[in-house]
Design an enzyme around this catalytic site. Structure first.
Site, PDB file in Angstrom:
ATOM      1  N   SER A  56      -9.322  23.374   2.930  1.00 48.57           N
ATOM      2  CA  SER A  56     -10.126  24.337   3.702  1.00 48.57           C
ATOM      3  C   SER A  56      -9.349  25.547   4.204  1.00 48.57           C
ATOM      4  O   SER A  56      -9.959  26.488   4.707  1.00 48.57           O
ATOM      5  CB  SER A  56     -10.789  23.640   4.888  1.00 48.57           C
ATOM      6  OG  SER A  56     -11.903  22.929   4.438  1.00 48.57           O
TER       7      SER A  56
ATOM      8  N   LYS B 201     -10.587  28.718   2.875  1.00 47.12           N
ATOM      9  CA  LYS B 201     -11.745  29.411   3.480  1.00 47.12           C
ATOM     10  C   LYS B 201     -11.319  30.678   4.219  1.00 47.12           C
ATOM     11  O   LYS B 201     -12.105  31.601   4.393  1.00 47.12           O
ATOM     12  CB  LYS B 201     -12.489  28.455   4.434  1.00 47.12           C
ATOM     13  CG  LYS B 201     -13.147  27.295   3.669  1.00 47.12           C
ATOM     14  CD  LYS B 201     -13.720  26.220   4.557  1.00 47.12           C
ATOM     15  CE  LYS B 201     -14.426  25.168   3.711  1.00 47.12           C
ATOM     16  NZ  LYS B 201     -14.364  23.821   4.204  1.00 47.12           N
TER      17      LYS B 201
ATOM     18  N   TYR C  63     -16.092  27.255  -5.443  1.00 44.26           N
ATOM     19  CA  TYR C  63     -15.707  26.633  -4.165  1.00 44.26           C
ATOM     20  C   TYR C  63     -14.690  25.499  -4.381  1.00 44.26           C
ATOM     21  O   TYR C  63     -13.646  25.429  -3.714  1.00 44.26           O
ATOM     22  CB  TYR C  63     -16.955  26.117  -3.430  1.00 44.26           C
ATOM     23  CG  TYR C  63     -16.615  25.326  -2.195  1.00 44.26           C
ATOM     24  CD1 TYR C  63     -16.183  25.960  -1.032  1.00 44.26           C
ATOM     25  CD2 TYR C  63     -16.673  23.929  -2.197  1.00 44.26           C
ATOM     26  CE1 TYR C  63     -15.825  25.225   0.099  1.00 44.26           C
ATOM     27  CE2 TYR C  63     -16.321  23.189  -1.067  1.00 44.26           C
ATOM     28  CZ  TYR C  63     -15.895  23.844   0.066  1.00 44.26           C
ATOM     29  OH  TYR C  63     -15.535  23.118   1.178  1.00 44.26           O
TER      30      TYR C  63
ATOM     31  N   TYR D 164     -12.643  22.991  12.933  1.00 43.55           N
ATOM     32  CA  TYR D 164     -13.874  22.176  12.932  1.00 43.55           C
ATOM     33  C   TYR D 164     -14.253  21.788  14.352  1.00 43.55           C
ATOM     34  O   TYR D 164     -14.198  22.588  15.265  1.00 43.55           O
ATOM     35  CB  TYR D 164     -13.717  20.918  12.066  1.00 43.55           C
ATOM     36  CG  TYR D 164     -12.963  21.137  10.795  1.00 43.55           C
ATOM     37  CD1 TYR D 164     -13.384  22.086   9.880  1.00 43.55           C
ATOM     38  CD2 TYR D 164     -11.836  20.387  10.497  1.00 43.55           C
ATOM     39  CE1 TYR D 164     -12.703  22.278   8.699  1.00 43.55           C
ATOM     40  CE2 TYR D 164     -11.152  20.564   9.314  1.00 43.55           C
ATOM     41  CZ  TYR D 164     -11.583  21.517   8.425  1.00 43.55           C
ATOM     42  OH  TYR D 164     -10.903  21.703   7.282  1.00 43.55           O
TER      43      TYR D 164
ATOM     44  N   VAL E 287      -7.919  19.532   4.772  1.00 43.52           N
ATOM     45  CA  VAL E 287      -7.722  18.077   4.698  1.00 43.52           C
ATOM     46  C   VAL E 287      -6.532  17.666   3.820  1.00 43.52           C
ATOM     47  O   VAL E 287      -6.217  16.491   3.725  1.00 43.52           O
ATOM     48  CB  VAL E 287      -8.999  17.307   4.236  1.00 43.52           C
ATOM     49  CG1 VAL E 287     -10.092  17.392   5.277  1.00 43.52           C
ATOM     50  CG2 VAL E 287      -9.476  17.763   2.878  1.00 43.52           C
TER      51      VAL E 287
HETATM   52  N1  GLN Z   1     -12.637  20.074  -0.458  1.00 44.65           N
HETATM   53  C1  GLN Z   1     -12.994  19.627   0.856  1.00 44.65           C
HETATM   54  C2  GLN Z   1     -14.499  19.618   1.007  1.00 44.65           C
HETATM   55  O1  GLN Z   1     -15.120  20.535   0.576  1.00 44.65           O
HETATM   56  C3  GLN Z   1     -12.361  20.529   1.876  1.00 44.65           C
HETATM   57  C4  GLN Z   1     -12.625  20.058   3.262  1.00 44.65           C
HETATM   58  C5  GLN Z   1     -11.573  20.384   4.259  1.00 44.65           C
HETATM   59  O2  GLN Z   1     -10.410  20.705   3.977  1.00 44.65           O
HETATM   60  N2  GLN Z   1     -11.967  20.227   5.478  1.00 44.65           N
HETATM   61  O3  GLN Z   1     -15.067  18.690   1.561  1.00 44.65           O
END
Ligand code: GLN
Length: 304
Positions: free
Chosen positions: A63, A66, A188, A240, A258
């Site tokens: 993430s 992002k 994505y 988050y 993650v």
């Molecule tokens: N690839 C993970 C997902 O889309 C990324 C989530 C994350 O890093 N929080 O669920």
């Protein structure tokens, strides 16, 4: 300040926290990552760098991607982006579906999965080769050609991406995705599967330290105002559902993934990245959060 000594101390101080979290296990390629790894890198606004641990070992940024896709989409759409995605913390898990339904397909922010999928759609609908665009941008910002999409991770994301597919379909039903759902998901999943190391990360986020300027790409990638705004969104939405605790204990705008990475900035002063694969219940690096907390405590440097 002796930053190298401080990083060395932090590596020692965090040892008791290993074994208290769990590596991401929703895909085999991440579940296999050895949990005892640790890296930290720091880059000051003048370009001086410090690091400790495996700062040159690449990991899955997940993430954290992002953040880079948001920078691209702000450049593409400007303020109009905010008609399609909000700027409020969600108070829910990063992959939650419920809020999206009752808020009529407008994701709370660009750092939860739903919001990132909308941002991906913006990039996909404005790019000749969308799957490459985020990775190309990351390579420019980090100056490292080795920052690539890990194809095994990207494929696994597809195979286990039921929730993300559900989010994308729900967004499409509200017309907040304009492109083909599978193509948007492909972009994505590929951006999540980019690998970088801690040194790459502190270099790549320098525009958020230097008012939008990338010293590595040698150009202005965001306006000063946009850089300020990305930092604001990191502070309020970057971790988050743990973002309040993170602001309380660390006090820096940051973005986590993650894969166990977290990158944070103090505008005008430095960027810092940490990697330790074990996650806490919210999906943020447990040891990494602790390490950043120690850094701002020991140095007295935070936005507060
Ligand atoms: N690839 C993970 C997902 O889309 C990324 C989530 C994350 O890093 N929080 O669920």
């Amino acid at each position: 300040m002796d930053f190298q000594k401080i990083l060395d101390e932090i590596q020692e101080d965090v040892q008791p926290y290993f074994g208290k979290g769990a590596v991401a296990d929703y895909i085999p390629a991440l579940a296999r990552v050895s949990p005892d790894q640790f890296a930290m890198a720091l880059r000051l606004a003048d370009g001086t760098e410090y690091s400790v641990g495996s700062a040159e070992t690449p990991f899955s940024i997940q993430s954290i991607s992002k953040l880079f896709s948001l920078m691209l989409a702000m450049d593409i759409m400007g303020e109009d982006l905010w008609t399609r995605v909000g700027r409020e913390p969600s108070g829910t898990a990063f992959n939650s579906l419920v809020q999206l339904e009752y808020e009529n397909g407008i994701p709370r922010n660009p750092f939860i999965n739903a919001g990132a999928i909308v941002v991906t759609d913006v990039i996909a609908s404005h790019s000749a080769n969308a799957p490459r665009r985020v990775a190309d941008f990351v390579r420019q910002l980090s100056g490292n050609d080795q920052n690539r999409v890990d194809e095994e991770v990207a494929l696994s994301e597809w195979e286990h991406g039921y929730r993300n597919a559900a989010l994308a379909n729900l967004l499409r039903s509200f017309n907040n995705i304009t492109g083909d759902v599978d193509s948007v998901l492909d972009v994505y999943f590929r951006q999540c599967a980019i690998t970088m190391n801690c040194l790459d990360l502190v270099r790549a986020v320098q525009p958020l330290v230097l008012g939008g300027h990338s010293p590595i790409a040698n150009r202005q990638v965001l306006t000063q105002r946009e850089a300020k705004r990305v930092n604001a969104i990191m502070l309020t939405c970057g971790l988050y559902d743990a973002v309040g605790n993170f602001a309380y204990s660390v006090g820096l705008p940051a973005k986590s993934g993650v894969g166990g990475g977290i990158v944070a900035v103090l505008p005008g002063q430095f960027s810092i990245a940490v990697w330790a694969p074990e996650l806490d219940a919210a999906g943020n690096s447990l040891v990494g959060t602790r390490a950043l907390e120690l850094f701002t405590t020991k140095t007295g440097l935070s936005i507060f």
